[in-house]
Enzyme design. Structure first.
Site, PDB file in Angstrom:
ATOM      1  N   PRO A 221     -11.674   6.490  -5.104  1.00 41.93           N
ATOM      2  CG  PRO A 221     -11.993   5.911  -7.348  1.00 41.93           C
ATOM      3  CD  PRO A 221     -12.201   7.049  -6.357  1.00 41.93           C
TER       4      PRO A 221
ATOM      5  CB  CYS B  81      11.318 -19.575   9.171  1.00 41.86           C
ATOM      6  SG  CYS B  81      12.242 -21.046   8.803  1.00 41.86           S
TER       7      CYS B  81
END
Ligand SMILES: *Cc1c(COP(=O)(O)O)cnc(C)c1O
Length: 414
Positions: free
Chosen positions: A270, A338
């Site tokens: 995991p 942006c």
């Protein structure tokens, strides 16, 4: 409360708001906060549920040395899928014999590094998913512990980009594994089969997961003579506040049942499950713009700090740490870049954010800071580890000088 009885999920509301406020004031924002007690709880709970398995931590979910170290100290071996990860695990103090290396289209330098490590540490297991990788290992003199990665041809998981089982990039085609395994025994010490078939598996996907693992288990029975069958990671966490956590006992029962006929130790790797809910990203609101449709909330963290919403359409919960009890208003939270991808959420009800508020983004402990970039000339954020009442900066905030550090100097500029 004993560690094994720790809650299966930790939501943002369970964090201490006052402490988060203080950490943001002291260390600035954007700031990753990583709770090492929670990492330990997650590991102990996982290991208790899978008490029949060998549990490793898949380091790529969060490769910070402090995180690797906490899991290693708790008893996890470490699975690395790149030479750089081996390097960082060693730098965290992990002994080479507690590492496993999975080669995915490995660059020459990665194979050289792994084979050098093996020359000193014959316990190192290398997993390969292509016949050509076996040839390249043999060319370098490697004849050590080898696992073959299998592509079962069935994928599971929360997003198609991470459902690796059906993606032919990973592992040997299922029908070729027996032939390749037989031939590999001539040149290597074949110790395992490996399959990592998806990511973010939750209860709904358990049936698909079972089918994929069943195929791999069948293959392991046919190949025979193996020390381990590594079923990878992919255990999901609930990202939405109303989502249920994975039932570890049910997952463990399924895996035990599927592998009952296999005479080999089950190994698991995991990543996300152990670290995701141990991380929160703190960010400060700097701009509010109320539009007819939504409240536009500008914050100082962006996709360069946490890219999962932009990259995987991932849901991450956002909490208003300053005003958790305010009336919720439809809010779109976005960062300073942006690009229109730079939003954490759109039109989501959040307790009315105001300029100066502190927000927390949840479940960022996995695939968070490791995916941070300097795009748009953003210095990467700092990380603070908390443990009991202790806290320490485990990664300093980058400065503007860090943005140009690796570049040649511009001509004529002193
Ligand atoms: C990424 C990866 C894992 C961990 O996946 P999670 O979804 O984070 O559990 C395990 N094994 C391998 C080989 C991996 O590449």
């Amino acid at each position: 409360m004993s560690l094994t009885a720790s809650p299966a999920v930790r939501r943002l509301a369970d964090w201490d708001d006052d402490r988060l406020q203080r950490l943001a004031d002291e260390y600035g924002t954007p700031l990753y906060v990583t709770d090492h007690d929670r990492i330990r709880e997650n590991f102990v709970r996982f290991e208790a549920a899978f008490d029949f398995a060998h549990v490793m931590y898949a380091a790529k979910a969060n490769t910070g040395r402090a995180v690797i170290r906490t899991l290693y100290d708790a008893g996890a071996d470490v699975e690395c899928a790149a030479a750089g990860e081996l390097h960082r695990a060693l730098a965290a103090g992990v002994a080479a014999e507690d590492l496993q290396y999975t080669a995915v289209n490995p660059p020459d330098g990665d194979l050289d590094y792994a084979v050098d490590l093996w020359a000193d540490t014959p316990e190192l297991t290398v997993t390969a998913g292509a016949e050509m990788t076996l040839d390249r290992l043999a060319e370098r003199g490697f004849d050590g512990r080898l696992a073959l990665r299998v592509n079962p041809g069935i994928g599971t998981g929360h997003h198609e980009k991470v459902a690796t089982g059906k993606d032919a990039k990973f592992g040997l085609p299922y029908d070729e594994v027996e032939r390749v395994a037989e031939a590999a025994r001539e040149r290597f010490d074949l110790v395992g089969l490996h399959a990592h078939v998806g990511s973010g598996v939750l209860a709904d996907d358990l049936e698909d997961h079972r089918r994929a693992l069943r195929k791999v288990a069948d293959l392991a029975e046919r190949v025979g003579g193996l020390e381990f069958l590594d079923l990878g990671g992919g255990f999901g966490v609930p990202y939405r506040p109303d989502a249920d956590p994975l039932d570890l006992e049910a997952a463990a029962a399924m895996i035990r049942e599927v592998t009952a006929g296999v005479d080999a130790t089950v190994a698991l790797e995991p990543g996300r499950y152990l670290v995701a809910d141990a991380g929160a990203l703190l960010t400060r609101v700097n701009t509010i713009k109320q539009t007819p449709g939504t409240r536009v909330v500008g914050v100082d963290a962006g996709l360069t700090d946490m890219i999962r919403p932009a990259m995987f359409d991932a849901y991450h919960h956002v909490r208003n740490v300053t005003g958790p009890d305010r009336e919720p208003v439809a809010s779109s939270v976005g960062g300073p870049l942006c690009t229109s991808a730079d939003v954490f959420c759109t039109d989501r009800p959040i307790p009315r954010p105001e300029a100066g508020d502190l927000l927390a983004v949840g479940n960022v402990g996995a695939y968070g800071i490791d995916l941070a970039s300097q795009f748009h000339s953003q210095p990467r954020p700092a990380e603070v580890a908390i443990e009991g009442d202790d806290e320490r900066v485990t990664r300093r905030r980058e400065t503007f000088d860090d943005l140009t550090r690796l570049e040649d100097e511009a001509p004529g500029v002193e």
